[in-house]
Every structure is written in structure tokens, then in C-alpha cells.
Design a protein around this motif. Structure first.
Motif, PDB file in Angstrom:
ATOM      1  N   ARG A 130      85.534 173.816  70.381  1.00 52.52           N
ATOM      2  CA  ARG A 130      86.332 172.597  70.228  1.00 52.52           C
ATOM      3  C   ARG A 130      85.955 171.546  71.273  1.00 52.52           C
ATOM      4  NH1 ARG A 130      90.293 176.713  69.631  1.00 52.52           N
ATOM      5  NH2 ARG A 130      90.820 176.960  67.427  1.00 52.52           N
ATOM      6  N   LYS A 131      85.707 172.001  72.495  1.00 54.04           N
ATOM      7  CA  LYS A 131      85.335 171.084  73.576  1.00 54.04           C
ATOM      8  C   LYS A 131      83.995 170.408  73.273  1.00 54.04           C
ATOM      9  CE  LYS A 131      84.210 171.086  78.464  1.00 54.04           C
ATOM     10  NZ  LYS A 131      83.962 171.918  79.635  1.00 54.04           N
ATOM     11  N   VAL A 132      83.018 171.174  72.801  1.00 57.75           N
ATOM     12  CA  VAL A 132      81.701 170.615  72.460  1.00 57.75           C
ATOM     13  C   VAL A 132      81.838 169.582  71.351  1.00 57.75           C
ATOM     14  CG1 VAL A 132      79.450 171.175  71.441  1.00 57.75           C
ATOM     15  CG2 VAL A 132      80.384 172.602  73.264  1.00 57.75           C
ATOM     16  N   ILE A 133      82.652 169.884  70.347  1.00 57.94           N
ATOM     17  CA  ILE A 133      82.838 168.964  69.220  1.00 57.94           C
ATOM     18  C   ILE A 133      83.521 167.677  69.694  1.00 57.94           C
ATOM     19  CG2 ILE A 133      84.035 168.636  67.024  1.00 57.94           C
ATOM     20  CD1 ILE A 133      83.578 171.688  66.568  1.00 57.94           C
ATOM     21  N   ARG A 134      84.562 167.797  70.514  1.00 56.31           N
ATOM     22  CA  ARG A 134      85.251 166.605  71.026  1.00 56.31           C
ATOM     23  C   ARG A 134      84.320 165.754  71.881  1.00 56.31           C
ATOM     24  NH1 ARG A 134      89.522 170.218  72.601  1.00 56.31           N
ATOM     25  NH2 ARG A 134      90.940 170.406  70.849  1.00 56.31           N
ATOM     26  N   GLU A 135      83.534 166.410  72.731  1.00 52.92           N
ATOM     27  CA  GLU A 135      82.601 165.662  73.586  1.00 52.92           C
ATOM     28  C   GLU A 135      81.552 164.943  72.757  1.00 52.92           C
ATOM     29  OE1 GLU A 135      81.045 168.444  76.411  1.00 52.92           O
ATOM     30  OE2 GLU A 135      82.863 168.418  77.625  1.00 52.92           O
ATOM     31  N   PHE A 136      81.057 165.582  71.694  1.00 47.49           N
ATOM     32  CA  PHE A 136      80.065 164.931  70.852  1.00 47.49           C
ATOM     33  C   PHE A 136      80.684 163.736  70.128  1.00 47.49           C
ATOM     34  CE2 PHE A 136      77.806 164.179  66.889  1.00 47.49           C
ATOM     35  CZ  PHE A 136      76.515 164.011  67.367  1.00 47.49           C
ATOM     36  N   TYR A 157      72.653 160.088  58.073  1.00 47.11           N
ATOM     37  CA  TYR A 157      71.549 160.997  57.743  1.00 47.11           C
ATOM     38  C   TYR A 157      70.606 161.199  58.931  1.00 47.11           C
ATOM     39  CZ  TYR A 157      67.423 162.898  55.492  1.00 47.11           C
ATOM     40  OH  TYR A 157      66.348 163.694  55.165  1.00 47.11           O
ATOM     41  N   ASP A 158      70.242 160.117  59.610  1.00 45.93           N
ATOM     42  CA  ASP A 158      69.309 160.242  60.738  1.00 45.93           C
ATOM     43  C   ASP A 158      69.934 161.018  61.902  1.00 45.93           C
ATOM     44  OD1 ASP A 158      71.028 158.059  61.101  1.00 45.93           O
ATOM     45  OD2 ASP A 158      69.630 157.042  62.443  1.00 45.93           O
ATOM     46  N   GLU A 159      71.248 160.888  62.086  1.00 45.07           N
ATOM     47  CA  GLU A 159      71.919 161.674  63.127  1.00 45.07           C
ATOM     48  C   GLU A 159      71.894 163.166  62.783  1.00 45.07           C
ATOM     49  OE1 GLU A 159      75.402 158.999  65.079  1.00 45.07           O
ATOM     50  OE2 GLU A 159      75.754 159.693  63.025  1.00 45.07           O
ATOM     51  N   ALA A 160      72.136 163.478  61.530  1.00 46.27           N
ATOM     52  CA  ALA A 160      72.115 164.879  61.101  1.00 46.27           C
ATOM     53  C   ALA A 160      70.719 165.476  61.268  1.00 46.27           C
ATOM     54  CB  ALA A 160      72.580 164.995  59.657  1.00 46.27           C
ATOM     55  N   MET A 161      69.699 164.713  60.942  1.00 47.17           N
ATOM     56  CA  MET A 161      68.323 165.205  61.106  1.00 47.17           C
ATOM     57  C   MET A 161      67.981 165.394  62.580  1.00 47.17           C
ATOM     58  SD  MET A 161      66.898 165.809  58.233  1.00 47.17           S
ATOM     59  CE  MET A 161      68.469 166.465  57.734  1.00 47.17           C
ATOM     60  N   ARG A 162      68.448 164.493  63.422  1.00 41.81           N
ATOM     61  CA  ARG A 162      68.209 164.630  64.860  1.00 41.81           C
ATOM     62  C   ARG A 162      68.908 165.882  65.401  1.00 41.81           C
ATOM     63  NH1 ARG A 162      69.837 160.214  69.523  1.00 41.81           N
ATOM     64  NH2 ARG A 162      69.041 161.422  71.282  1.00 41.81           N
ATOM     65  N   LEU A 163      70.128 166.128  64.950  1.00 41.91           N
ATOM     66  CA  LEU A 163      70.844 167.345  65.368  1.00 41.91           C
ATOM     67  C   LEU A 163      70.106 168.597  64.926  1.00 41.91           C
ATOM     68  CD1 LEU A 163      74.648 166.777  64.780  1.00 41.91           C
ATOM     69  CD2 LEU A 163      73.530 167.451  66.890  1.00 41.91           C
ATOM     70  N   ARG A 193      74.603 173.803  71.681  1.00 47.65           N
ATOM     71  CA  ARG A 193      75.570 172.731  71.429  1.00 47.65           C
ATOM     72  C   ARG A 193      75.257 172.002  70.130  1.00 47.65           C
ATOM     73  NH1 ARG A 193      74.518 171.383  76.935  1.00 47.65           N
ATOM     74  NH2 ARG A 193      75.985 172.497  78.242  1.00 47.65           N
ATOM     75  N   ALA A 194      73.969 171.731  69.885  1.00 44.20           N
ATOM     76  CA  ALA A 194      73.590 171.062  68.634  1.00 44.20           C
ATOM     77  C   ALA A 194      73.935 171.935  67.434  1.00 44.20           C
ATOM     78  CB  ALA A 194      72.098 170.734  68.649  1.00 44.20           C
ATOM     79  N   SER A 195      73.749 173.221  67.550  1.00 46.20           N
ATOM     80  CA  SER A 195      74.083 174.134  66.455  1.00 46.20           C
ATOM     81  C   SER A 195      75.584 174.182  66.205  1.00 46.20           C
ATOM     82  CB  SER A 195      73.567 175.535  66.760  1.00 46.20           C
ATOM     83  OG  SER A 195      72.166 175.521  66.854  1.00 46.20           O
ATOM     84  N   ILE A 196      76.362 174.127  67.269  1.00 40.60           N
ATOM     85  CA  ILE A 196      77.820 174.096  67.126  1.00 40.60           C
ATOM     86  C   ILE A 196      78.249 172.844  66.363  1.00 40.60           C
ATOM     87  CG2 ILE A 196      79.957 173.732  68.442  1.00 40.60           C
ATOM     88  CD1 ILE A 196      78.809 175.725  70.521  1.00 40.60           C
ATOM     89  N   VAL A 197      77.681 171.704  66.719  1.00 41.77           N
ATOM     90  CA  VAL A 197      78.029 170.457  66.036  1.00 41.77           C
ATOM     91  C   VAL A 197      77.580 170.499  64.580  1.00 41.77           C
ATOM     92  CG1 VAL A 197      77.677 167.953  65.999  1.00 41.77           C
ATOM     93  CG2 VAL A 197      78.014 169.123  68.175  1.00 41.77           C
ATOM     94  N   LEU A 198      76.414 171.072  64.317  1.00 41.21           N
ATOM     95  CA  LEU A 198      75.954 171.206  62.933  1.00 41.21           C
ATOM     96  C   LEU A 198      76.894 172.083  62.125  1.00 41.21           C
ATOM     97  CD1 LEU A 198      72.070 171.563  63.120  1.00 41.21           C
ATOM     98  CD2 LEU A 198      73.372 169.780  61.979  1.00 41.21           C
ATOM     99  N   GLY A 199      77.375 173.150  62.725  1.00 44.93           N
ATOM    100  CA  GLY A 199      78.333 174.007  62.032  1.00 44.93           C
ATOM    101  C   GLY A 199      79.598 173.251  61.681  1.00 44.93           C
ATOM    102  N   SER A 200      80.023 172.388  62.585  1.00 47.70           N
ATOM    103  CA  SER A 200      81.214 171.593  62.322  1.00 47.70           C
ATOM    104  C   SER A 200      80.986 170.601  61.185  1.00 47.70           C
ATOM    105  CB  SER A 200      81.630 170.851  63.584  1.00 47.70           C
ATOM    106  OG  SER A 200      82.761 170.050  63.334  1.00 47.70           O
ATOM    107  N   THR A 201      79.793 170.030  61.102  1.00 49.27           N
ATOM    108  CA  THR A 201      79.507 169.086  60.009  1.00 49.27           C
ATOM    109  C   THR A 201      79.517 169.790  58.663  1.00 49.27           C
ATOM    110  OG1 THR A 201      77.112 169.340  60.190  1.00 49.27           O
ATOM    111  CG2 THR A 201      78.119 167.563  61.447  1.00 49.27           C
TER     112      THR A 201
END
Length: 84
Positions: free
Chosen positions: A62-68, A13-19, A34-42
């Protein structure tokens, strides 16, 4: 052959809020993106759909998600000399 879909690891939860906070208030636009891309993936959105909404390439998403997944929040920071 179509590339396999890539999704981010499950977040606490805290990671999602930080994103979410980074996606809205980060100093650099690249970090916000990049944060928005990861949020979309979640949320379970596919890489091509995220790419279409951010006007970028699905391979970049895909690269941003793999790196995260491998590097965590440090991978979202702006890096000099990197084209994104």
C-alpha cells in the motif's frame, strides 16, 4: 477494521510500458520489485495478493502504491538508508 484497498491511478500507455520495462530490466532489485508492485495494482490485484506473491507485507505494498500515485516514477528509485 479492514484497511481500504489502495489502487494506483490510471496510467497512460507509455507509463505502463515504462513500468513494465523497469520491472524487468531495472539495475536494482528494489526498483524492479516496486515497479512490479505498481504493475500488479494496475491489473486490479489487491494489496494482500500482491504482498503474498512478493513475500512482503500488505502495508508495504500500500505504501509503494501511495508513493507512486503522489510521486510518480521518482518514488521507484532506490533510496539510501531506506529499508525495503
Amino acid at each position: 477494521m479492514r484497511p481500504l484497498e489502495v489502487f494506483v491511478r490510471p496510467l497512460a500507455y507509455d507509463e505502463a510500458m515504462r513500468l513494465k520495462r523497469l520491472a524487468k530490466r531495472a539495475k536494482h532489485a528494489s526498483t524492479r520489485g516496486r515497479a512490479s508492485i505498481v504493475l500488479g495494482s494496475t491489473a486490479g490485484v489487491s494489496a494482500p495478493s500482491i504482498a503474498a506473491s512478493w513475500l512482503t507485507d500488505a502495508n508495504h505494498v500500500r505504501k509503494v502504491i501511495r508513493e507512486f500515485t503522489s510521486g510518480g516514477f521518482d518514488s521507484l528509485r532506490r533510496q539510501r538508508g531506506r529499508v525495503c
